[in-house]
Design a protein around this motif. Structure first.
Motif, PDB file in Angstrom:
ATOM      1  N   VAL A 191      -5.408   3.305   2.405  1.00  8.38           N
ATOM      2  CA  VAL A 191      -5.608   3.893   1.079  1.00  8.38           C
ATOM      3  C   VAL A 191      -5.157   5.350   1.063  1.00  8.38           C
ATOM      4  CG1 VAL A 191      -7.370   4.632  -0.576  1.00  8.38           C
ATOM      5  CG2 VAL A 191      -7.429   2.321   0.372  1.00  8.38           C
ATOM      6  N   LYS A 192      -5.494   6.098   2.106  1.00 12.41           N
ATOM      7  CA  LYS A 192      -5.097   7.508   2.155  1.00 12.41           C
ATOM      8  C   LYS A 192      -3.576   7.649   2.121  1.00 12.41           C
ATOM      9  CE  LYS A 192      -5.878  11.779   4.747  1.00 12.41           C
ATOM     10  NZ  LYS A 192      -6.509  12.452   3.592  1.00 12.41           N
ATOM     11  N   ASP A 208      -2.435  -6.823  -0.105  1.00  9.34           N
ATOM     12  CA  ASP A 208      -2.787  -7.898   0.829  1.00  9.34           C
ATOM     13  C   ASP A 208      -3.922  -7.513   1.780  1.00  9.34           C
ATOM     14  OD1 ASP A 208      -0.840  -9.489  -0.261  1.00  9.34           O
ATOM     15  OD2 ASP A 208       0.684  -8.964   1.231  1.00  9.34           O
ATOM     16  N   LEU A 209      -4.038  -6.231   2.064  1.00  7.42           N
ATOM     17  CA  LEU A 209      -5.077  -5.802   3.008  1.00  7.42           C
ATOM     18  C   LEU A 209      -6.472  -6.156   2.521  1.00  7.42           C
ATOM     19  CD1 LEU A 209      -5.889  -4.216   5.566  1.00  7.42           C
ATOM     20  CD2 LEU A 209      -5.896  -2.148   4.169  1.00  7.42           C
ATOM     21  N   PHE A 210      -6.669  -6.156   1.201  1.00  6.41           N
ATOM     22  CA  PHE A 210      -7.996  -6.394   0.646  1.00  6.41           C
ATOM     23  C   PHE A 210      -8.163  -7.822   0.124  1.00  6.41           C
ATOM     24  CE2 PHE A 210      -7.190  -1.875   0.409  1.00  6.41           C
ATOM     25  CZ  PHE A 210      -8.344  -1.359   0.958  1.00  6.41           C
ATOM     26  N   ARG A 211      -7.208  -8.681   0.488  1.00  8.59           N
ATOM     27  CA  ARG A 211      -7.329 -10.090   0.123  1.00  8.59           C
ATOM     28  C   ARG A 211      -7.681 -10.892   1.360  1.00  8.59           C
ATOM     29  NH1 ARG A 211      -1.631 -10.540  -3.191  1.00  8.59           N
ATOM     30  NH2 ARG A 211      -2.190  -9.193  -4.950  1.00  8.59           N
ATOM     31  N   ASN A 212      -8.482 -11.898   1.211  1.00  6.50           N
ATOM     32  CA  ASN A 212      -8.805 -12.773   2.341  1.00  6.50           C
ATOM     33  C   ASN A 212      -8.467 -14.211   1.980  1.00  6.50           C
ATOM     34  OD1 ASN A 212     -11.027 -12.331   0.512  1.00  6.50           O
ATOM     35  ND2 ASN A 212     -12.222 -13.690   1.813  1.00  6.50           N
ATOM     36  N   SER A 213      -7.603 -14.800   2.784  1.00  6.37           N
ATOM     37  CA  SER A 213      -7.169 -16.170   2.533  1.00  6.37           C
ATOM     38  C   SER A 213      -8.229 -17.187   2.933  1.00  6.37           C
ATOM     39  CB  SER A 213      -5.876 -16.460   3.302  1.00  6.37           C
ATOM     40  OG  SER A 213      -6.073 -16.217   4.693  1.00  6.37           O
ATOM     41  N   ALA A 220     -10.236  -5.514   5.753  1.00  9.29           N
ATOM     42  CA  ALA A 220     -11.150  -4.775   4.891  1.00  9.29           C
ATOM     43  C   ALA A 220     -12.512  -5.454   4.825  1.00  9.29           C
ATOM     44  CB  ALA A 220     -10.550  -4.633   3.494  1.00  9.29           C
ATOM     45  N   VAL A 221     -12.511  -6.772   4.701  1.00  9.50           N
ATOM     46  CA  VAL A 221     -13.775  -7.516   4.684  1.00  9.50           C
ATOM     47  C   VAL A 221     -14.490  -7.334   6.016  1.00  9.50           C
ATOM     48  CG1 VAL A 221     -14.803  -9.821   4.584  1.00  9.50           C
ATOM     49  CG2 VAL A 221     -12.998  -9.186   2.979  1.00  9.50           C
TER      50      VAL A 221
END
Length: 357
Positions: A191-192, A208-213, A220-221
């Protein structure tokens, strides 16, 4: 009668120092377990490596100082320092960097000042900062373990840490790309960096970093669950009265207040309070780092001030400084201010008028 003056920590408790240290390590179990789940068995390898190094270093220096080795090692302070450092560094950090960090924490930050009770700074955090400044690339590689930690076995993790390659010949870069190239960066770092590239906070959250398949698959999760696990451990310490509420409570509240102020000012440029709280080491730092009885403030009012200012520096450094996670820097800055804080917040002696010495 001979009056004996001892150094801090001065704990008003029926527990001795070793019991306090053991309770802190017990409270770390939920967070440690979650780190193993999300980031692999390298966490355990680093823990063993740091602990052995810390104990050998402490024993060697105690022998040079002609101190009782068994008595000092049995207080578990060196073991706790190793645990705090091990969970703060990336699981795949090369073995020699971990040894440098553990050695520096014990030999320089702790024993050079006279041992437990005399150190001015938190040993684990100073060692972490030394490693971060010296090896920035290696210290920011937090690749998640695919499928809940089954990408690499314990043996593969050990091979990677000690040789730089797994048994199948893959290095850390290849493993990161195998899982997901973007996830090697922590959410704070991602994010920074994104905000400096004119992306908005909302746009970054949709990446994509904050999505979980699948269940608990994204980095992130993983960071969020690790933070929650350490929060549970911290609540245990409060329930057992190993620590008081003053430092963790004021530090967490301070982070929420200062991050909310910036978020309300410009929600596109600054992350939300919840993001700051559950990413990085805010909750871990609030309950396990800032509450160090030796290097933290000792008065009730001083502890509140100490916690508030740590939270302030975390938000300032995260948003305007060069490092995404600023807990270690904030703690060290406030360690330097502890004598001043304690001087102006010490309770007035009974019978003395205000303003009288």
């Amino acid at each position: 009668m001979k009056l004996t003056l001892s150094s801090s920590p001065h704990l008003h408790s029926h527990r001795d120092t070793s019991q306090i240290m053991r309770w802190v390590m017990i409270a770390m179990i939920p967070g440690l377990t979650s780190q193993i789940y999300f980031f692999g068995w390298g966490v355990v390898v680093q823990l063993l490596l740091a602990t052995v190094t810390a104990l050998i270093t402490e024993a060697g220096i105690l022998a040079l100082r002609k101190k009782n080795i068994e008595r000092h090692l049995s207080d578990y302070s060196a073991v706790l320092t190793a645990c705090l450092l091990a969970v703060s560094i990336p699981p795949t950090l090369p073995w020699w960097m971990t040894i440098i960090g553990a050695f520096f924490a014990i030999a320089i930050v702790k024993q050079l000042y006279g041992g437990l009770g005399y150190n001015l700074f938190n040993p684990a955090m100073v060692a972490y900062v030394v490693l971060l400044i010296s090896f920035p690339a290696a210290m920011t590689q937090w690749a998640p373990a695919a499928q809940g930690g089954t990408t690499m076995s314990f043996t593969d993790s050990a091979f990677l840490i000690f040789t730089g390659f797994t048994q199948s010949g893959m290095d850390s870069t290849q493993l990161t790309n195998l899982v997901d190239g973007v996830t090697s960066a922590t959410p704070l770092d991602y994010v920074k960096t994104g905000l400096t590239q004119s992306l908005t906070y909302t746009e970054l959250l949709s990446s994509d970093l904050f999505r979980n398949s699948g269940p608990f698959q994204s980095s992130a999760v993983g960071w969020a669950w690790v933070s929650i696990a350490y929060l549970l451990g911290g609540l245990l310490l409060l329930q057992r009265r190993v620590i008081s509420w003053h430092i963790p409570g004021s530090m967490v509240l301070s982070v929420l207040i200062f991050s909310s102020s910036l978020y309300l000012l410009d929600g596109d440029r600054f992350a939300s309070p919840l993001f700051h709280l559950i990413n990085g080491s805010v909750l871990f730092g609030a309950f396990f780092i800032a509450t160090d009885p030796v290097s933290a403030s000792t008065t009730p009012k001083g502890r509140v001030i100490f916690g508030v200012l740590i939270g302030f520096w975390i938000i300032v450094i995260r948003n305007f400084g060069g490092y995404p996670d600023a807990v270690a820097f904030a703690v060290i800055i406030m360690n330097m201010a502890v004598p001043l804080i304690d001087y102006y917040t010490r309770p007035r002696t009974y019978g003395h008028k205000k303003g009288k010495v």
